[in-house]
Design a protein around this motif. Structure first.
Motif, PDB file in Angstrom:
ATOM      1  N   GLY A  45       4.048  -1.278  -1.217  1.00 52.33           N
ATOM      2  CA  GLY A  45       2.603  -1.323  -1.031  1.00 52.33           C
ATOM      3  C   GLY A  45       2.125  -2.676  -0.544  1.00 52.33           C
ATOM      4  N   HIS A  80       5.297   3.003  -4.453  1.00 55.51           N
ATOM      5  CA  HIS A  80       4.472   2.139  -5.298  1.00 55.51           C
ATOM      6  C   HIS A  80       3.241   1.709  -4.511  1.00 55.51           C
ATOM      7  N   ASP A  81       2.087   1.670  -5.181  1.00 59.34           N
ATOM      8  CA  ASP A  81       0.850   1.170  -4.573  1.00 59.34           C
ATOM      9  C   ASP A  81       0.574   1.927  -3.264  1.00 59.34           C
ATOM     10  N   TRP A  82       0.275   1.237  -2.157  1.00 56.99           N
ATOM     11  CA  TRP A  82       0.011   1.908  -0.889  1.00 56.99           C
ATOM     12  C   TRP A  82       1.218   2.720  -0.416  1.00 56.99           C
ATOM     13  N   GLY A 140       2.509   4.879  -2.064  1.00 58.84           N
ATOM     14  CA  GLY A 140       2.239   6.230  -2.545  1.00 58.84           C
ATOM     15  C   GLY A 140       1.575   7.095  -1.486  1.00 58.84           C
ATOM     16  N   ASN A 157       2.618   3.425 -10.246  1.00 61.04           N
ATOM     17  CA  ASN A 157       1.267   2.866 -10.118  1.00 61.04           C
ATOM     18  C   ASN A 157       0.705   2.969  -8.701  1.00 61.04           C
ATOM     19  N   THR A 158       0.184   4.142  -8.412  1.00 63.53           N
ATOM     20  CA  THR A 158      -0.355   4.412  -7.088  1.00 63.53           C
ATOM     21  C   THR A 158      -1.399   5.506  -7.191  1.00 63.53           C
ATOM     22  N   PHE A 191      -5.077   0.835 -10.903  1.00 67.66           N
ATOM     23  CA  PHE A 191      -4.444   2.121 -11.218  1.00 67.66           C
ATOM     24  C   PHE A 191      -4.217   2.188 -12.726  1.00 67.66           C
ATOM     25  N   HIS A 221       0.383  -3.873 -12.810  1.00 66.58           N
ATOM     26  CA  HIS A 221       0.529  -3.155 -11.547  1.00 66.58           C
ATOM     27  C   HIS A 221       1.929  -3.317 -10.957  1.00 66.58           C
TER      28      HIS A 221
END
Length: 298
Positions: free
Chosen positions: A42, A112-114, A116, A137-138, A252, A277
């Motif tokens: 991400g 993970h994050d972006w 996702g 965490n996304t 998140f 995160h």
């Protein structure tokens, strides 16, 4: 940063391939004939974030592939005029990248994050190429109406203030080192590695663009991509899914996790009360072992 090999904890040889007119850097570890695992990062991270999985999973009989998005990590860092920096383009780039790998069997996808929205949007359109999924965490849907953004993200989205904070001063990347962990501070190796590719303003264009691309309403470019993805999540729920969630994440948070569980009701969920995160940084041994065991089941 000229080479990745100068970084402690990242002893990998980067490969490069042209995607959409720009060079994308990626790590490819393990037996090339082994079952593939695709790691999608991400913002403001890069493949360095997955170094623990890149080292551990090949020993468990996996080929592990981790690309750096265009503008991130060791990939080309084009200007806003030379690259759109949108979610739709990110999904198209990942599609082209995976197509170029010419894999002969389905992948295990880790996001993970972006990573996702990017990775899951690709997966939802290519279900026959997905073996199983690991989520950290996304979000894979538009933000709930009552879920606001922390002040740091709100400030980073402002045209002038965001340009100064995120691109010129690098405050977003620095702030993520503090707000992204459940600990007082990430270890020096992690801090240096996560920041290394974003050492000057022209290298932080994509970091800023990712923040600006966070959709807050139907008029934002990324919104329709997330709406379509949310509608396809029941299809992904038919695949084995494992979730790892740092409960101290300021964005998140537990509310977003509840939405993830609603969309993926059959997922195996692991909560980490003291992790933030950057959950893989905060809970490395537990996550590496659980991900390895999850992939071994199949």
């Amino acid at each position: 940063m000229s080479t990745a090999t100068a970084l402690a904890g990242y002893p990998f040889t980067p490969h490069r391939v042209e995607v959409g007119g720009h060079r994308m850097s990626y790590v490819d570890e393990g037996d090339p004939t082994a079952p593939p695992v695709l790691l999608v990062h991400g913002n403001p991270t890069w493949s360095f974030y997955y170094r623990s999985l890149l080292q551990a999973l090949p020993a468990r009989g996996r080929r592990v592939i981790a690309p750096d998005h265009i503008g991130m990590g060791l990939s080309d860092k084009p200007t806003p005029e030379d690259y759109p920096h949108t979610l739709a383009r990110r999904v198209a780039d990942l599609t082209a990248f995976v197509d170029g790998l010419e894999l002969t069997e389905p992948v295990s996808l880790v996001v993970h994050d972006w990573g996702g929205p990017i990775g899951l949007a690709w997966a939802a359109e290519h279900l026959d190429r997905v073996r199983d999924v690991v989520v950290m965490n996304t979000g894979a849907f538009p933000l709930p109406a009552d879920h606001g953004l922390p002040w740091m993200l709100q400030a980073a989205r402002l045209p002038v203030v965001g340009d100064v904070l995120v691109r010129r001063l690098g405050a977003f990347s620095l702030g993520a080192l503090v707000l992204g962990t459940g600990r007082a501070w990430l270890p020096p190796e992690a801090r240096r590695g996560l920041l290394a590719p974003y050492d000057r303003p022209e290298h932080r264009v994509a970091v800023q663009a990712f923040v600006r691309d966070i959709p807050l309403g139907p008029d934002d470019p990324a919104h329709p991509v997330l709406v379509r993805l949310a509608a396809r999540l029941p299809d992904l729920d038919a695949r084995p899914v494992q979730v790892h969630w740092g409960m101290k994440d300021p964005v998140f948070d537990a509310d977003i996790l509840a939405h993830v569980e609603h969309h993926l009701p059959h997922a195996e969920v692991h909560r980490y009360p003291d992790a933030g995160h950057y959950v893989l940084e905060d809970a490395t041994p537990a996550i590496v072992e659980r991900v390895g065991a999850f992939l071994d089941r199949r």
